[in-house]
Design an enzyme around this catalytic site. Structure first.
Site, PDB file in Angstrom:
ATOM      1  N   HIS A  31       0.816  -1.210   0.000  1.00  0.00           N
ATOM      2  CA  HIS A  31       0.000   0.000   0.000  1.00  0.00           C
ATOM      3  C   HIS A  31       0.850   1.260   0.000  1.00  0.00           C
ATOM      4  O   HIS A  31       0.482   2.257  -0.600  1.00  0.00           O
ATOM      5  CB  HIS A  31      -0.991  -0.037   1.152  1.00  0.00           C
ATOM      6  CG  HIS A  31      -2.029  -1.073   0.910  1.00  0.00           C
ATOM      7  ND1 HIS A  31      -3.062  -0.864   0.041  1.00  0.00           N
ATOM      8  CD2 HIS A  31      -2.124  -2.348   1.315  1.00  0.00           C
ATOM      9  CE1 HIS A  31      -3.758  -1.961  -0.039  1.00  0.00           C
ATOM     10  NE2 HIS A  31      -3.224  -2.884   0.721  1.00  0.00           N
TER      11      HIS A  31
ATOM     12  N   GLU B 228      -9.634 -11.687  -6.390  1.00  0.00           N
ATOM     13  CA  GLU B 228      -8.304 -11.509  -5.790  1.00  0.00           C
ATOM     14  C   GLU B 228      -7.782 -12.842  -5.257  1.00  0.00           C
ATOM     15  O   GLU B 228      -6.620 -12.972  -4.934  1.00  0.00           O
ATOM     16  CB  GLU B 228      -8.377 -10.522  -4.617  1.00  0.00           C
ATOM     17  CG  GLU B 228      -8.875  -9.166  -5.007  1.00  0.00           C
ATOM     18  CD  GLU B 228      -9.026  -8.243  -3.831  1.00  0.00           C
ATOM     19  OE1 GLU B 228      -8.111  -7.470  -3.554  1.00  0.00           O
ATOM     20  OE2 GLU B 228     -10.104  -8.284  -3.177  1.00  0.00           O
TER      21      GLU B 228
ATOM     22  N   ASP C 270      -3.494  -8.517  -5.002  1.00  0.00           N
ATOM     23  CA  ASP C 270      -3.697  -9.662  -4.117  1.00  0.00           C
ATOM     24  C   ASP C 270      -3.697 -10.970  -4.902  1.00  0.00           C
ATOM     25  O   ASP C 270      -3.138 -11.968  -4.444  1.00  0.00           O
ATOM     26  CB  ASP C 270      -5.008  -9.508  -3.335  1.00  0.00           C
ATOM     27  CG  ASP C 270      -4.796  -8.649  -2.103  1.00  0.00           C
ATOM     28  OD1 ASP C 270      -3.811  -8.888  -1.387  1.00  0.00           O
ATOM     29  OD2 ASP C 270      -5.602  -7.727  -1.866  1.00  0.00           O
TER      30      ASP C 270
ATOM     31  N   CYS D 223      -8.052  -3.845 -11.872  1.00  0.00           N
ATOM     32  CA  CYS D 223      -7.825  -2.644 -11.056  1.00  0.00           C
ATOM     33  C   CYS D 223      -6.585  -2.759 -10.190  1.00  0.00           C
ATOM     34  O   CYS D 223      -6.315  -1.890  -9.372  1.00  0.00           O
ATOM     35  CB  CYS D 223      -9.044  -2.320 -10.204  1.00  0.00           C
ATOM     36  SG  CYS D 223      -9.398  -3.572  -8.979  1.00  0.00           S
TER      37      CYS D 223
HETATM   38  C1  PEP Z   1      -5.770  -5.553  -5.454  1.00  0.00           C
HETATM   39  O1  PEP Z   1      -5.641  -6.416  -4.586  1.00  0.00           O
HETATM   40  O2  PEP Z   1      -5.315  -5.674  -6.617  1.00  0.00           O
HETATM   41  C2  PEP Z   1      -6.471  -4.292  -5.159  1.00  0.00           C
HETATM   42  C3  PEP Z   1      -6.724  -3.412  -6.096  1.00  0.00           C
HETATM   43  O3  PEP Z   1      -6.826  -4.087  -3.874  1.00  0.00           O
HETATM   44  P1  PEP Z   1      -5.842  -3.491  -2.745  1.00  0.00           P
HETATM   45  O4  PEP Z   1      -4.551  -3.124  -3.423  1.00  0.00           O
HETATM   46  O5  PEP Z   1      -6.537  -2.334  -2.144  1.00  0.00           O
HETATM   47  O6  PEP Z   1      -5.711  -4.657  -1.824  1.00  0.00           O
HETATM   48 MG    MG Z   2      -6.751  -6.296  -2.742  1.00  0.00          MG
END
Ligand code: PEP
Ligand code: MG
Length: 594
Positions: A202, A442, A466, A513
């Site tokens: 993140h 995911e 993920d 995404c």
């Molecule tokens: C992902 O897991 O690709 C996603 C977009 O969610 P996050 O990065 O918020 O876990």
């Molecule tokens: Mg995710």
């Protein structure tokens, strides 16, 4: 490449410390340590002239913690039973105790230790002393720890607030939690350096989203970097230069200016450009609008992933249904009539929420997170779903469920939505009963069941961050195994092709995404796999546009079709890179992540 030459020319590369580049760009500035409430406390040796101000900082923190505590007692005390009021009073005695403050100050002075470390050591010492005494004193051990924690929190908060009043800095931290980034003034961050956090972590996502160069995987940061000392970083190549000499300093400054200028040109072209394939959707991943260039936002087709958990962080209680409704309406208004996909709260795993106390898990990434958690915390999920259904009456809104594992979970969410729609209708509250419900893929089991998922959900969204961590069994924050995290691996590409095809067969839109959608070679690979909807961090939009300007879907398809039978990610990457370099030339290569 000019940017690279600037730094290479300046020699003294031997002084460079290696890390992992997680957000491109070059920065130069003073080191500033950030400490979050969770994690280890800073421990540093102070210069002689820093000792007296450190003692004053400690005394101030005690005073502020005592005032905070007194306010809480005055607000709640009357309603408390007599014995609890006595506890309050005994705590207050600790805050005012000169002996306690004096012995912590003595540690600061004698050991030239920072206030946080001196406080922690004294509290540990007293608590162990009390613990060896009889039961009455044993309780004092808990009291002194509690007081210590409150003062520690003030010290941490003060340090964060100090950032607001100082010059721009390079933030250094062992780890940055998603909630930390909310309390920081990002406009003052020149760069970020952390010990923990891979490319899909993140901190990396947030750094890229804010255009802040970042390097991770740097061991023993505090021992390496003196606070206040100057630091140069290259977030593309993952390099740090401690106290760079004048020649290298100049080279870093030129490299930074070059990066900023080439990026500005790319953004300008991107905002003006239209893609060659009209049926592609270019969407943004967003947590808030703080550092988002309004021109970039206007140039996108909407928001493909709004991470709502950020609305729940940086506060001390859950927002109510009405508060959330106002917030979601505001987002829709901001995006000006284009679609917004709101993901329901995705906490747990590596995204803790301070006021949501969940049991400690041995494997949080494989544990209670996403809808696994909110299905059991319906008092969290229901107000959010109701607010979203109501906001949907004001603009094109979609609801996305994070961390779906089985088709039954989508069915269950749909049944819950139907009940809520019924309630809203009976209550006469405006809402949209046809709000689309999507599943986020995911978990590999969910991605492999994409055909079934596509039957049950209105749309699919692939969270490759993920999905890849689970596919390759690689913790996205663990740099030890980061090399195995391979978005361009043929196995990953084959799985993604299957998902995209399943959506097309069922006539349901599929978006990717995860960060891969916006990393230039990932964008190219996905275009070739037939993807039509790309949702990405705003920082990647210009690069993705450049890819779309130079490749049609059919051209990318022909290129990628030949790569799926290869064995190694490195071979796929080399071939994609060569093709991109040939078509896009200097335009994007100067800011390619590697
Ligand atoms: C992902 O897991 O690709 C996603 C977009 O969610 P996050 O990065 O918020 O876990
Ligand atoms: Mg995710």
């Amino acid at each position: 490449m000019e940017a690279r030459r600037h730094v290479n020319d300046a020699t003294d590369l031997r002084r460079a410390v290696k890390g992992l580049g997680i957000s491109p760009g070059v920065a130069l500035g003073p080191v500033w340590y950030f400490k979050n409430e969770i994690g280890e406390l800073p421990r540093r040796t102070l210069a002689p002239e820093a000792i007296a101000p450190e003692v004053a900082r400690l005394r101030d923190a005690f005073r502020e913690a005592a005032e905070e505590f007194r306010r809480q007692r005055d607000a709640n005390g009357a309603a408390l039973p007599e014995h609890e009021r006595r506890i309050f009073d005994s705590h207050l005695a600790f805050y005012e105790d000169e002996l306690l403050k004096g012995s912590i100050a003595a540690r600061i002075e004698k050991q030239a230790l920072n206030a946080e470390a001196a406080l922690a050591d004294e509290v540990a010492h007293l608590a162990s002393l009390f613990a060896t005494m009889d039961r009455l004193f044993a309780e004092r051990a808990a009291d002194v720890r509690d007081v210590g924690n409150r003062v520690q929190r003030v010290l941490v908060r003060r340090q964060q607030e100090a950032l607001a009043g100082t010059q721009p800095v390079i933030l250094c931290a062992r780890e940055l939690l998603p909630s930390d980034t909310l309390t920081l003034d990002r406009s003052r961050l020149l760069g970020i350096v952390t010990e923990v956090g891979g490319e899909a972590s993140h901190v990396a996502i947030l750094a890229r989203a804010s255009g802040i160069p970042a390097v991770s995987g740097v061991k023993k940061l505090e021992a390496l970097l003196p606070p206040g000392g100057e630091l140069g970083i290259d977030g593309r190549r993952g390099r740090l230069w401690i106290a760079p000499p004048p020649r290298l300093r100049g080279a870093l400054q030129r490299s930074r200016d070059h990066f900023v200028a080439s990026r500005r040109r790319l953004v300008e072209r991107s905002v003006a450009a239209v893609s060659r394939d009209r049926d592609l959707s270019l969407l943004l991943n967003i947590e808030n609008f703080d550092s988002l260039d309004p021109a970039l936002l206007r140039s996108a087709d909407g928001v493909g992933l709004y991470r709502t958990e950020f609305l729940f962080m940086g506060r001390s209680t859950f927002p109510s249904e009405e508060e959330q409704l106002a917030f979601y309406k505001d987002v829709l208004a901001h995006v000006g009539g284009r679609e917004v996909t709101f993901r329901t709260i995705d906490v747990g795993g590596d995204k803790p929420l301070p006021y949501l106390v969940t049991p400690r898990e041995q494997n949080p990434a494989l544990g209670w997170r996403g809808i696994r958690l909110t299905f059991e915390w319906l008092d969290l999920l229901i107000p959010q779903l109701r607010a979203l259904l109501r906001a949907a009456a004001h603009g094109p809104l979609k609801i996305l469920l994070p961390m779906v594992t089985t088709v039954e979970e989508v069915t269950r969410a749909r049944a819950l939505l139907a009940e809520l729609i019924d309630d809203l209708r009976r209550q006469g509250l405006p809402h949209d009963p046809r709000t689309p419900l999507g599943a986020m893929l995911e978990v590999p089991a969910a991605a492999l069941a994409a055909d079934r998922m596509a039957r049950e959900a209105d749309f699919l969204s692939v969270g490759t961050n993920d999905l890849l961590q689970y596919l390759f069994a690689v913790d996205r924050n663990n740099l030890q195994v980061a090399g195995l995290y391979q978005p361009l691996h043929p196995v990953a590409l084959r799985l993604l092709r299957q998902v995209i095809a399943a959506g097309a067969a069922a006539g349901k839109p599929v978006t990717v995404c995860g960060e891969m959608a916006g990393e230039p070679l990932g964008t190219l690979a996905l275009l070739g796999l037939g993807l039509k909807r790309f949702s990405m961090s705003p920082v990647h939009l210009p690069e993705a546009r450049a890819i779309f300007r130079h490749f049609t879907a059919a051209e990318a398809g022909a290129l990628v079709g030949g790569l799926l039978d290869l064995d190694a990610a490195a071979d796929v990457e080399a071939l994609l890179r060569a093709a991109a370099a040939e078509r896009c030339g200097q335009e994007t290569l100067s800011i390619f992540p590697r």
